[in-house]
Design an enzyme around this catalytic site. Structure first.
Site, short mmCIF file in Angstrom:
data_model
loop_
_atom_site.label_atom_id
_atom_site.label_comp_id
_atom_site.label_asym_id
_atom_site.label_seq_id
_atom_site.Cartn_x
_atom_site.Cartn_y
_atom_site.Cartn_z
N TYR A 42 0.73 -1.24 -0.01
CA TYR A 42 0.02 0.11 -0.17
C TYR A 42 0.80 1.34 -0.10
CZ TYR A 42 -3.48 -3.44 1.56
OH TYR A 42 -4.48 -4.49 1.47
N SER A 115 -4.06 -6.34 8.42
CA SER A 115 -4.60 -6.69 7.03
C SER A 115 -3.68 -7.51 6.23
CB SER A 115 -5.20 -5.83 6.49
OG SER A 115 -6.18 -5.98 5.32
N TYR A 116 -3.24 -7.05 5.11
CA TYR A 116 -2.43 -7.70 4.07
C TYR A 116 -1.05 -7.99 4.88
CZ TYR A 116 -0.22 -9.02 -0.44
OH TYR A 116 0.41 -9.65 -1.44
N TRP A 160 -11.26 -3.41 -3.37
CA TRP A 160 -9.94 -3.66 -3.25
C TRP A 160 -8.94 -3.85 -4.46
CZ3 TRP A 160 -5.75 -7.55 -3.70
CH2 TRP A 160 -4.58 -7.18 -3.06
N ASP A 257 -14.94 -6.98 11.74
CA ASP A 257 -13.80 -6.95 10.66
C ASP A 257 -14.17 -8.07 9.79
OD1 ASP A 257 -11.34 -7.82 9.71
OD2 ASP A 257 -10.72 -6.10 10.53
N HIS A 285 -12.99 -3.27 10.04
CA HIS A 285 -11.31 -3.50 9.41
C HIS A 285 -10.86 -2.01 9.43
CE1 HIS A 285 -8.63 -5.74 7.38
NE2 HIS A 285 -8.44 -4.66 6.42
#
Length: 576
Positions: A42, A115-116, A160, A257, A285
């Protein structure tokens, strides 16, 4: 330590010669320090996102080197076009060992991120790099299986892919080429009109924006193609490699989430390992404020003062102090599970998940056949139903029930978390079953599911369920929800179509929660057939919206009788 050095564009060469770039925050002067590594798709330089869960300046002042690295194929890092999670196992291992070899590193590496960036921690950890000593994943996810009960998590995969991955991917593919401006502005238009260009598009696989950037999202097509948990998903999944994990893990999840289900499922496989902890707050989230959706859960739910005791950065540094610096601070002696009980709005320590003292209690559907809307006669009680009428409604995929709150990740005009559901409860295609006013508090903590007996005029369709807390003022806040695609009703068998108008038994997984239904409140369950665009619409034809645009309506019948005892199974916790 009064001064911090911020180094930019620090290269790390992977085993295949690809260079990934990172920014480094470290104490000035001589000395070697443990390293905290975050690996992100990101943009490492976008500090509002990369510093969301841990302040690198504060960590550097406390004697850590903080490294934030762009993963392969993203922003400044080299490599083939980005493919979700594909390269993070080997690159994660190599990046940990590179970080340990830096001249200012003492050889001890921890990983952190949301997250990722939580998944990349596990992907590195199961490769067992010798210098990785602990991880702190936050709402991490475990794979790319973006199907819930057989339904595609449409809002997630489109939002996304299009809005988060798309811009940099198109820039990388097209910058310097004559069609760059045209393609980039076409992408921007698609993002700005995501409902028309993405959510409402049928067939899904023919979305025009997928052609941009030389087809920047090949993973999108692969996820559409693999709609069961086959080898494609098992190869990517970290859950399948859990036995290889050998470092301490402190995981944080959120009741609202979108990754909660994966996180809890993964914890089930990890909880027997020493020094594994789980903390679950009321959050949606990537948000750690006390206000979630329409509700304020109080200051103790804020990442600035968790349980009125510690902020999120300090909690992580306490964890890493123990495992990277060897400081005996007692964190490993704390309870392995810490949950936030919504409604009561208090944190509580537990020794396991799910809780051993749970009393799983069925609440049955009742009506005289007119449970449509909150003004209908639908009731919910512990009394098992006898012979009754069935309830019916028409599910029209041209007019689906819209997403309103819940565990999703979509544009902010689709609010997340607990949102008053009364607007939806006026629809004729929403069945509403409501308990009597509670005479005492009732705590529901644990996994929730609905056993539904239903028929459809279609050969395939969906059924949705939503648990709601009705306050004395009539406001109705969603707690958990779920969906089942009829052809996927038996998770142990291959998908199979329905015989129209035949009654089948469905189990709908509503994930899990911890909520105190207070005295004076009521428990409500909503049943319908859509939650769009969070989940893709069932076409009712037996064909998937992936490759079909034909939509037909279906008549749905919900049965509740001695023979067909439809109910929600609530994990009730006895109150002292």
């Amino acid at each position: 330590m009064s001064k911090i050095i911020h180094e930019k564009n620090v290269p790390a060469v992977m085993r295949d010669g690809t260079t990934l770039y990172a920014d480094v925050f470290r104490p000035e002067g001589e000395g070697k320090y443990p390293v905290l590594l975050q690996r992100t798709p990101y943009n490492r330089t976008f500090l509002p996102l990369t510093t969301m869960v841990l302040d690198p300046i504060a960590a550097a002042h406390q004697g850590y080197v903080v490294i934030i690295q762009d993963v392969r194929g993203r922003f400044d890092s080299e490599g083939d076009p980005f493919y979700i999670y594909k390269n993070e196992y080997n690159d994660g291992y190599d990046s940990v060992e590179w970080a340990a070899s830096l001249p200012y590193s003492d050889g001890n590496v921890g990983m952190y991120g949301l997250s990722y960036k939580g998944m990349t921690q596990f992907q590195a950890a199961v490769m067992q790099p010798p210098h990785l000593k602990a991880i702190f994943p936050i709402t991490w996810g475990t794979d790319v299986f973006m199907y819930r009960g057989g339904a595609l998590e449409l809002g997630l995969i489109i939002s996304w892919t299009l809005a988060t991955i798309g811009p940099n991917a198109v820039i990388k593919a097209k910058q310097g080429k004559e069609d760059f401006i045209k393609e980039f502005m076409t992408l921007v238009h698609s993002i700005d009109h995501i409902d028309e260009a993405g959510f409402n598009q049928l067939p899904i696989q023919d979305s025009e924006w997928l052609k941009l950037g030389d087809g920047f999202a090949s993973f999108f097509h692969d996820i559409l193609e693999h709609d069961t948990k086959d080898e494609y998903h098992l190869d990517i999944s970290v859950q399948e490699k859990s036995e290889k994990l050998n470092v301490p893990v402190f995981g944080i999840a959120g009741w609202y989430d979108l990754l909660l289900g994966q996180d809890l499922e993964h914890f089930e496989k990890l909880k027997h390992k020493k020094n594994t902890k789980l903390m679950i707050g009321p959050w949606a989230h990537a948000g750690f404020s006390p206000t979630v959706g329409d509700l304020n859960f109080g200051l103790s739910a804020s990442s600035l003062m968790l349980d009125y005791k510690i902020d999120l950065t300090s909690l992580q540094l306490k964890w890493f102090d123990r495992w990277l610096k060897g400081i005996e601070n007692g964190i490993e002696e704390e309870a392995p599970v810490k949950i936030f009980v919504m409604g009561e709005n208090k944190w509580r320590n537990e020794q396991e998940w799910p809780l051993q003292r749970t009393v799983y209690t069925p609440f049955y559907f009742n009506s005289n056949g007119k449970a449509n809307t909150k003004a209908g006669d639908g009731a919910l009680s512990i009394k098992r139903p006898q012979e009754e009428f069935y309830d019916r409604y028409i599910y029209d995929p041209e007019n689906p029930v819209p997403t309103l709150g819940g565990n999703h990740l979509m544009p902010m005009n689709y609010p997340r978390g607990p949102i008053d559901q009364q607007f939806l409860e006026t629809r004729e295609d929403v069945l509403v079953y409501t308990s009597e006013v509670l005479e005492e508090d009732l705590e529901v903590t644990g996994p929730v599911k609905v056993i539904l007996y239903a028929s459809s005029s279609a050969v395939d369709t969906d059924f949705t369920a939503k648990l709601v807390d009705v306050h004395p003022n009539g406001k109705a806040y969603n707690i958990v929800d779920g969906i089942i695609r009829a052809k996927n009703r038996d998770k142990n068998q291959q998908p199979s179509l329905l015989t129209p108008n035949e009654v089948y038994c469905y189990e709908i997984d509503l994930l899990a929660t911890s909520n105190l239904f207070k005295k004076g409140h009521r428990i409500r369950l909503e049943i319908s057939s859509s939650n769009f665009p969070r989940f893709d619409r069932n076409t009712n034809t037996g064909e998937s919206g992936k490759n079909s645009k034909e939509l037909i309506s279906a008549e749905q019948r919900i049965f509740h009788s001695e023979k067909y005892p439809s109910h929600i199974l609530l994990p009730v916790i006895p109150r002292k």
